[in-house]
Structure formats: C-alpha cells, structure tokens
Design an enzyme around this catalytic site. Structure first.
Site, mmCIF file in Angstrom:
data_model
loop_
_atom_site.group_PDB
_atom_site.id
_atom_site.type_symbol
_atom_site.label_atom_id
_atom_site.label_comp_id
_atom_site.label_asym_id
_atom_site.label_seq_id
_atom_site.Cartn_x
_atom_site.Cartn_y
_atom_site.Cartn_z
ATOM 1 N N ASN A 161 69.250 -14.701 -49.603
ATOM 2 C CA ASN A 161 67.715 -14.534 -50.575
ATOM 3 C C ASN A 161 66.716 -15.456 -50.030
ATOM 4 O O ASN A 161 65.657 -14.974 -49.990
ATOM 5 C CB ASN A 161 68.234 -14.805 -51.954
ATOM 6 N N LYS A 184 77.154 -19.513 -40.134
ATOM 7 C CA LYS A 184 77.460 -17.934 -40.544
ATOM 8 C C LYS A 184 76.163 -17.759 -41.638
ATOM 9 O O LYS A 184 76.224 -18.048 -42.848
ATOM 10 C CB LYS A 184 78.669 -17.698 -41.066
ATOM 11 N N GLY A 236 76.082 -19.499 -52.160
ATOM 12 C CA GLY A 236 76.496 -18.086 -52.581
ATOM 13 C C GLY A 236 77.042 -18.274 -54.017
ATOM 14 O O GLY A 236 76.474 -19.138 -54.607
ATOM 15 N N SER A 237 77.791 -17.282 -54.360
ATOM 16 C CA SER A 237 78.169 -17.057 -55.822
ATOM 17 C C SER A 237 79.146 -18.041 -56.034
ATOM 18 O O SER A 237 79.864 -18.601 -55.103
ATOM 19 C CB SER A 237 78.714 -15.534 -55.993
ATOM 20 N N VAL A 238 79.521 -18.107 -57.503
ATOM 21 C CA VAL A 238 80.617 -19.003 -57.951
ATOM 22 C C VAL A 238 81.827 -18.193 -57.451
ATOM 23 O O VAL A 238 83.032 -19.023 -57.077
ATOM 24 C CB VAL A 238 80.537 -18.849 -59.509
ATOM 25 N N THR A 240 82.684 -16.688 -54.853
ATOM 26 C CA THR A 240 83.105 -17.165 -53.163
ATOM 27 C C THR A 240 83.371 -18.583 -53.194
ATOM 28 O O THR A 240 84.304 -18.996 -52.538
ATOM 29 C CB THR A 240 82.049 -16.740 -52.455
ATOM 30 N N GLU A 259 76.650 -24.835 -53.412
ATOM 31 C CA GLU A 259 75.137 -24.492 -54.151
ATOM 32 C C GLU A 259 75.402 -23.049 -54.601
ATOM 33 O O GLU A 259 75.481 -22.077 -53.932
ATOM 34 C CB GLU A 259 74.206 -24.470 -53.056
ATOM 35 N N CYS A 293 68.356 -18.426 -57.076
ATOM 36 C CA CYS A 293 69.492 -18.875 -57.803
ATOM 37 C C CYS A 293 69.035 -19.530 -58.926
ATOM 38 O O CYS A 293 69.871 -19.523 -60.159
ATOM 39 C CB CYS A 293 70.463 -19.664 -56.866
ATOM 40 N N GLU A 394 74.626 -13.867 -64.440
ATOM 41 C CA GLU A 394 73.541 -14.060 -63.565
ATOM 42 C C GLU A 394 73.095 -12.589 -63.043
ATOM 43 O O GLU A 394 73.779 -12.072 -62.589
ATOM 44 C CB GLU A 394 73.884 -14.772 -62.197
ATOM 45 N N GLU A 471 71.609 -30.775 -51.990
ATOM 46 C CA GLU A 471 70.754 -30.818 -50.665
ATOM 47 C C GLU A 471 69.416 -31.346 -50.998
ATOM 48 O O GLU A 471 69.199 -31.591 -52.094
ATOM 49 C CB GLU A 471 70.771 -29.135 -50.528
HETATM 50 P P1 NAD Z 1 78.134 -14.426 -51.793
HETATM 51 O O1 NAD Z 1 79.054 -15.576 -52.268
HETATM 52 O O2 NAD Z 1 78.636 -13.126 -52.073
HETATM 53 O O3 NAD Z 1 78.165 -14.598 -50.260
HETATM 54 C C1 NAD Z 1 77.543 -15.907 -49.732
HETATM 55 C C2 NAD Z 1 78.062 -16.341 -48.253
HETATM 56 O O4 NAD Z 1 79.441 -16.281 -48.370
HETATM 57 C C3 NAD Z 1 77.980 -15.171 -47.371
HETATM 58 O O5 NAD Z 1 77.505 -15.700 -46.216
HETATM 59 C C4 NAD Z 1 79.181 -14.238 -47.413
HETATM 60 O O6 NAD Z 1 79.462 -13.708 -46.237
HETATM 61 C C5 NAD Z 1 80.154 -15.459 -47.553
HETATM 62 N N1 NAD Z 1 81.495 -15.216 -47.975
HETATM 63 C C6 NAD Z 1 81.958 -14.157 -48.794
HETATM 64 N N2 NAD Z 1 83.268 -14.305 -49.028
HETATM 65 C C7 NAD Z 1 83.535 -15.430 -48.174
HETATM 66 C C8 NAD Z 1 84.791 -16.001 -48.038
HETATM 67 N N3 NAD Z 1 85.993 -15.403 -48.781
HETATM 68 N N4 NAD Z 1 84.969 -17.248 -47.281
HETATM 69 C C9 NAD Z 1 83.950 -17.778 -46.693
HETATM 70 N N5 NAD Z 1 82.701 -17.043 -46.875
HETATM 71 C C10 NAD Z 1 82.583 -15.882 -47.627
HETATM 72 O O7 NAD Z 1 76.880 -14.789 -52.248
HETATM 73 P P2 NAD Z 1 75.497 -13.904 -51.943
HETATM 74 O O8 NAD Z 1 75.518 -12.447 -52.619
HETATM 75 O O9 NAD Z 1 75.197 -13.835 -50.557
HETATM 76 O O10 NAD Z 1 74.258 -14.724 -52.664
HETATM 77 C C11 NAD Z 1 73.878 -14.602 -53.915
HETATM 78 C C12 NAD Z 1 74.412 -15.905 -54.915
HETATM 79 O O11 NAD Z 1 74.161 -16.980 -54.094
HETATM 80 C C13 NAD Z 1 73.877 -15.775 -56.097
HETATM 81 O O12 NAD Z 1 75.137 -16.075 -56.983
HETATM 82 C C14 NAD Z 1 72.891 -17.110 -56.245
HETATM 83 O O13 NAD Z 1 72.832 -17.648 -57.395
HETATM 84 C C15 NAD Z 1 73.696 -17.938 -55.101
HETATM 85 N N6 NAD Z 1 72.552 -18.912 -54.481
HETATM 86 C C16 NAD Z 1 72.636 -20.219 -54.738
HETATM 87 C C17 NAD Z 1 71.774 -21.080 -54.322
HETATM 88 C C18 NAD Z 1 71.747 -22.520 -54.595
HETATM 89 O O14 NAD Z 1 71.105 -23.237 -53.981
HETATM 90 N N7 NAD Z 1 72.442 -22.890 -55.547
HETATM 91 C C19 NAD Z 1 70.908 -20.609 -53.563
HETATM 92 C C20 NAD Z 1 70.710 -19.139 -53.300
HETATM 93 C C21 NAD Z 1 71.716 -18.385 -53.718
#
Ligand code: NAD
Length: 498
Positions: A161, A184, A236-238, A240, A259, A293, A394, A471
């Site tokens: 995002n 990555k 990323g997401s909770v 993951t 995060e 997020c 979310e 961060e």
């Molecule tokens: P996601 O968890 O699907 O993916 C995030 C990353 O993890 C990607 O690079 C993905 O390829 C990688 N990944 C997926 N499975 C993995 C595994 N098993 N092992 C290691 N890496 C793996 O999330 P998304 O759809 O890319 O992002 C959206 C989410 O991120 C939302 O929940 C959003 O709230 C959160 N987010 C949080 C912040 C924050 O700072 N708190 C900022 C931006 C986004």
C-alpha cells in the site's frame, strides 16, 4: 569530487532482483508471477519468485557488505544517507510515476509519499548511536560502558500500500545502524524498492548492502528461516505476521518487528469544528483508496451533530475526482488488484445485506480511457451494528462507517471494541477530553484534530493484534541495534573471592 547525476533506469519491468550490487534475473526454473498495473489492468511485469537458494545468495552478499559497512563511521554513513535523500527529492516526479503504475494511488499522494521517504533518510542520517558510560565504583576504577552494535543482516518483508515508504522505513534505520538488508517487496508492488537499490548503489554503499529479492510467501518464509539473517522486520496482515513470528523462531531465534493491520475509530465530539472533523474523517478513510493500515473506518459521531456532519461528509466525498491516478487532479485512484476490489465490494454488499444503509458510493467506477482499471467509488455506510463484519474486520478500502453515539463512555467502549490497536482519532475543542481519551484509547497512534499524520521523528506502531516494535523515531534504533555491555576494572587489582 562531483557526483554523476542519478538517472532512473528506463526498464524497470525486467530483472527486478538486485543482489550483490547488480540487477539480475533469477534462474529459468524459478516460478514466475505477473504484476498488474491497477490503473489499466494490464501486465506491468512478469517476475521470477526468489527461492531459498536466492535468499541465501542475497544474505551472503549482505553479510560481506555488512562487514565493510560496519567499519564506516556513523558520520560518513550519515553523509551517504543524506545523498540518498537528495536523489529521492530530485527524482520525485519520475519515482512517483513508477509508484502510481505499480500501486494505483493518485500521483499527488505518491509524490507526498516519496518526499516522506527522503525525510526518512534525512532523519536517520543523524541517528544517535551513542552508548552509555555507567560508573560503578570510583575507588577502584570500575565502570561499565555500552555499545550499540548492528544486528547483522536484516530481512525485511513489505506490503503493497505504501511500497517505497515501507521500504524506506525499514532500510533507512537498518543501514544507519550499520546493518545490511535483504528486502522482499510485496509481489503486488515490486518496483520502487528496486529504484531504491539503484540509488544506494549510486551513492556508493558496498555492493550487497541492500539486496532486493522478489517473491511471495515462500520467499518470505526463506527470509525468516535463513541463519544468515539476524532480524526480520515485517509489514502486512495479522495472519501473515503470526506465521512470520513462528518461522523466525523455528530454527534460530531472531527478533521480529511486526507492523500489522488495524481497525481504528475516529471520534467526533459534539463540540468539534464540523468542517475540520469532516476533513479528518476523509483523511482517516480515503487516502490510497482506503488501503491504509491506520485508517479509521469506524467514524463515531455525537448524535447532536450527526445530521450536519453526515450532510457535509456526503457532499464533500461526492466532489472527489475518481480518475486516472497519473492525473494531478485525481483524488481517488485504482485499487491494488481485481481481487482486492472484489473483497472490498464484498464487504459493502455484505453490510447492506445485513441491514446497513448505503448513503454514498460503493459501486465500481468507470474511468474514461481506462475501462479495465480497478476503480471503486468511495463508500459511506450507516445503520451499522456490532454484529456486522464491516464493524469487526479490517476492510482495507474506502468504506467509511458512520456510527452515532450519546455519551463519552459509549464512544470509548466502541473505539476499544476491537482486537487491533493501531490508531484512533479524536475531534474536539475540549483539551481535557482530548488528552483524557488519548490516554484511555488502546492504540499505538492517536491523532487529535487531525488524522494519519506520519513523521520520521515520531514512533509508529501498534498495540494488541496490530503488532509490536516501532518504526521511526528513536524507538526504531532499539529494533536495529543490540546492546553490548562491557564491565571494566581499570585498577590493576582484583580481589580473590575464593
Ligand atoms: P500480507 O500479509 O498478505 O503480505 C505482506 C507481505 O508478506 C508480502 O510481501 C507477502 O508476500 C509476504 N508474505 C505472505 N505470506 C508470507 C509468509 N508465509 N512468510 C513470509 N512472508 C509472507 O499483507 P498485504 O496484503 O501485503 O498488506 C495489507 C496488510 O498490511 C493490511 O492488514 C494492512 O493493515 C497491513 N499494513 C500494516 C502497516 C503498519 O505499519 N502497521 C502498514 C501497511 C500495511
């Protein structure tokens, strides 16, 4: 000595891996994935997915670079980081075009994001890496001192995002603290991290200090499990995040920064300035097509101002221009992917089936000349109940929920009625109410009469299921260095205790 001018490489749709100082393609046996351009739905790039062996190669390159980098003085590192921020600022327009093609957000927003990346490198260029001197006993010259040492190679896994900002929030502090990085990006937005790798290469960091390996879950898991990688920083997401934390402890234990997602509230009290509060609620929901997020989809409005607030909100939301994100006037660009658009639309339709009132938007939008782009009208829903999925999950899209409240206690209860804890907003002119709520809300980031501000000077991160670690700010340094404590006896005497 003058520096050669940095030029962004023209072809950023092939060879998107950067290992040991060189752009490369991976082996022809690696599986590939397509990256789509959200504004037109066309394939932007076809990318090989990094395998475990590619991560190991990158981690080895990083180990070599880190040894050299750790010997560079913090002052010199700072100078190099400031050159990075200069180059980002000079190239903001071109970098932003790539960010828009990759992510779909309006170019006006992309430019602000990219400039904030420059600010991040600037901030960490002056980072304080001092240790402490701790006197123990003056008489026999005993003291201790601490050093802040780098962790080694940091593995970073990004979201789509804010592609360049996520990369900068991790890479700038990591290298300022003397570490090397294997990064990555999200497979949905892989390009800007490669631009960053080119910039770092240009300013002369050791080859391998920043490596970019593209891929999805398998590549990410390899980062978590590599013995050459000493720390993982994840956005990323909770779902993951939990897997990341498990994998980071599956062989060698390593520290993790998480995060994660959020489900935040923005509370509009009866005494707030309505125009300002409407702006705030829009800032809490409509940046980056709602894919933020810290967004507050739950907009809690005091009953006494519900009518004028809603009227102004709908009016101003309907004025937002949905269009080609490459146009300066566009305010709502394209959703990241066709699947994500369907997911957000599914939340809207599901809520309406459960009894929510659709008071604005929520349909696919067609933009002239871009019939296959992933455009969705920003949406406002009311008549929300706590049983609805949109109340709990979310959504990660431009879906604003209007939830009326009567008393302060009720507002606080609804705001804290979540397992997440990333952010919260408060709109009021009452000082004691504002700071009282800021204290009582269980979230890592609170905004008073504003929303979604970020600054490299200010720590950012979550409570509860929104993650741990921080961060930005001085707090980030804690997560990219480790203390070494050294006890000293300078007296030439040591009493025999036996
Ligand atoms: P996601 O968890 O699907 O993916 C995030 C990353 O993890 C990607 O690079 C993905 O390829 C990688 N990944 C997926 N499975 C993995 C595994 N098993 N092992 C290691 N890496 C793996 O999330 P998304 O759809 O890319 O992002 C959206 C989410 O991120 C939302 O929940 C959003 O709230 C959160 N987010 C949080 C912040 C924050 O700072 N708190 C900022 C931006 C986004």
């Amino acid at each position: 000595m003058g520096m050669q001018k940095f030029v962004i490489p023209k072809n950023l749709t092939k060879a998107l891996h950067f290992i040991g100082g060189t752009r490369i393609n991976l082996g022809s046996y690696n599986p590939t994935f397509d990256v789509f351009e959200p504004r037109n739905g066309q394939v932007l790039a076809t990318v090989e997915e990094g395998k475990r062996s590619d991560i190991e190669e990158a981690a080895q390159a990083a180990l070599g670079a880190q040894e050299k980098w750790a010997l560079v003085s913090p002052a010199e590192r700072g100078m190099i980081l400031r050159r990075v921020s200069d180059i980002i600022r000079h190239n903001v327009d071109d970098i932003s075009v790539w960010e828009v093609r990759d992510n779909g957000k309006p170019i006006s927003e992309a430019k602000a994001d990219i400039l904030s990346c420059a600010d991040t490198f600037d901030y960490f260029s002056g980072v304080d890496l001092n240790g402490e001197h701790i006197p123990l006993a003056d008489v026999d010259e005993r003291f201790a001192y601490t050093r802040r040492e780098p962790l080694g190679v940091v593995g970073c896994i990004g979201a789509w995002n804010f592609p360049m900002q996520t990369a900068s929030w991790k890479i700038a502090p990591a290298i300022a603290c003397g570490n090397a990085v294997v990064y990555k990006p999200s497979p949905l937005a892989p390009v800007s991290a490669v631009i960053l790798a080119h910039i770092l290469h240009h300013v002369g960091v050791p080859d391998g200090l920043l490596n970019v390996v593209q891929g999805g879950a398998h590549t990410g898991a390899a980062i978590c499990q590599s013995r050459a990688i000493s720390k993982v920083s994840f956005t990323g997401s909770v779902v993951t995040g939990k897997i990341i934390a498990q994998n980071a402890a599956s062989d060698f234990v390593k520290p993790v920064t998480l995060e994660l997602g959020g489900k935040s509230s923005c509370i509009i009290f009866e005494d707030s300035n309505i125009e300002l509060a409407v702006t705030g609620a829009m800032m809490a929901n409509f940046f980056s097509q709602g894919q933020v997020c810290s967004n507050a989809s739950k907009v809690l409005v005091h009953k006494s101002i519900l009518e004028p607030f809603t009227k102004a909100l709908v009016e101003r939301t309907s004025e937002m221009i949905i269009g080609d994100p490459l146009n300066e006037s566009t305010r709502i660009g394209a959703t990241i992917s066709a699947e994500h658009l369907e997911k957000v639309k599914g939340y809207i339709d599901g809520a309406v089936e459960e009894g929510a009132h659709l008071i604005h938007g929520g349909n696919r939008a067609v933009v002239n000349g871009l019939p296959n782009g992933y455009f969705l009208e920003p949406c406002i829903l009311s008549n929300i109940t706590p049983q609805m999925k949109v109340y709990k999950d979310e959504i990660f899209g431009s879906v604003l929920l209007i939830i009326p409240f009567d008393t302060d206690e009720e507002a606080l209860r609804i705001a804290n009625d979540t397992t997440f804890g990333l952010a919260a907003g408060i709109f009021t002119n009452n000082l004691s109410k504002a700071h009282g709520f800021a204290r009582k809300i269980r979230a890592g980031n609170v905004y008073i009469n504003t929303f979604n501000d970020v600054s490299p000077y200010v720590p950012f991160g979550g409570y509860n299921q929104s993650g741990y670690g921080r961060e930005n700010g001085k707090a980030a340094v804690e997560h990219y260095t480790q203390y070494k404590s050294i006890f000293v006896n300078a007296s030439n005497k040591l009493e025999n205790p036996f």
